[in-house]
Design a protein around this motif. Structure first.
Motif, PDB file in Angstrom:
ATOM      1  N   LYS A 116      -1.143   4.060  -2.037  1.00  0.00           N
ATOM      2  CA  LYS A 116      -2.488   3.987  -1.468  1.00  0.00           C
ATOM      3  C   LYS A 116      -2.450   4.325   0.020  1.00  0.00           C
ATOM      4  CE  LYS A 116      -4.488   1.011  -4.894  1.00  0.00           C
ATOM      5  NZ  LYS A 116      -4.211   1.906  -5.953  1.00  0.00           N
ATOM      6  N   LEU A 117      -1.249   4.326   0.575  1.00  0.00           N
ATOM      7  CA  LEU A 117      -1.022   4.695   1.970  1.00  0.00           C
ATOM      8  C   LEU A 117       0.187   5.616   1.946  1.00  0.00           C
ATOM      9  CD1 LEU A 117      -2.073   3.876   4.842  1.00  0.00           C
ATOM     10  CD2 LEU A 117      -0.254   2.196   4.883  1.00  0.00           C
ATOM     11  N   LEU A 127       0.822  -1.214   0.000  1.00  0.00           N
ATOM     12  CA  LEU A 127       0.000   0.000   0.000  1.00  0.00           C
ATOM     13  C   LEU A 127       0.854   1.261   0.000  1.00  0.00           C
ATOM     14  CD1 LEU A 127      -2.855  -1.058   2.449  1.00  0.00           C
ATOM     15  CD2 LEU A 127      -2.959  -0.877  -0.049  1.00  0.00           C
ATOM     16  N   VAL A 128       1.935   1.259   0.723  1.00  0.00           N
ATOM     17  CA  VAL A 128       2.833   2.417   0.742  1.00  0.00           C
ATOM     18  C   VAL A 128       3.475   2.591  -0.632  1.00  0.00           C
ATOM     19  CG1 VAL A 128       5.018   3.315   1.652  1.00  0.00           C
ATOM     20  CG2 VAL A 128       3.296   2.410   3.223  1.00  0.00           C
ATOM     21  N   GLU A 129       3.986   1.508  -1.193  1.00  0.00           N
ATOM     22  CA  GLU A 129       4.696   1.603  -2.464  1.00  0.00           C
ATOM     23  C   GLU A 129       3.772   1.913  -3.642  1.00  0.00           C
ATOM     24  OE1 GLU A 129       7.966   1.841  -2.593  1.00  0.00           O
ATOM     25  OE2 GLU A 129       7.922   1.564  -0.419  1.00  0.00           O
TER      26      GLU A 129
END
Length: 188
Positions: A175-176, A170-172
């Motif tokens: 999305k986060l 999600l970070v990459e």
């Protein structure tokens, strides 16, 4: 040439159990929770919660290493199997993580932006925690643990390991957020 230390064999069950419990707690629960804390807590002082939590995990890991070395020496299984070799590598590499985190922190405080040291600290930690979780499975196999013990470890390790992977994805994929605007001064 090493050999089994027969007079200490009676210590193996106690030390092996302590090693398994402490390392399982450190790698499958505490370290991932430290990652989740820095990512999701929205309170002042989040960085210090992360630091203290991960240092406690690190101390547990070192205690687990000590008991594991003792068992390995008694049974002549020190560094002649995948579990002890991978485990030693992971622990030695994790000895550098607090210092990488400290460098990241000082750089972040100066720029208020994540940089190369941030990426190194984050990915180095993720990879080593996941390798530690995998190594726990190798340890259970080496110890000929019960099927129930292996299942329990697999479920807990699988949930926390999948959580780490999900956060990374999600970070990459953006999305986060990589870092929290709201607590920017608190992340590093």
């Amino acid at each position: 040439m090493s050999q089994i230390i027969y007079e200490d064999l009676h210590l193996v069950p106690k030390y092996a159990k302590a090693h398994g419990i402490v390392m399982s707690l450190a790698f499958t629960v505490m370290m991932p929770l430290g990652v989740f804390a820095i990512r999701f807590l929205r309170v002042k002082g989040t960085i210090w919660i992360h630091v203290v939590w991960q240092l406690l995990s690190w101390i547990l890991m070192l205690a687990g290493l000590a008991t594991g070395i003792r068992v390995g020496k008694i049974l002549d299984r020190l560094h002649n199997n995948a579990h002890t070799i991978l485990g030693t590598i992971v622990v030695v590499l994790l000895l550098f993580q607090p210092f990488i985190g400290l460098i990241h922190h000082f750089r972040f405080r100066k720029t208020q932006k994540p940089g190369k040291w941030t990426r190194l600290h984050v990915w180095y930690g993720r990879v080593l925690i996941l390798l530690g979780i995998i190594n726990g499975g190798l340890g259970l196999e080496l110890a000929a643990n019960t099927t129930g013990g292996e299942i329990a470890y697999g479920v807990v390790g699988g949930i926390f390991g999948a959580g780490l992977l999900l956060v990374a994805i999600l970070v990459e994929t953006k999305k986060l957020p990589f870092w929290k605007e709201r607590n920017a001064g608190d992340i590093g």
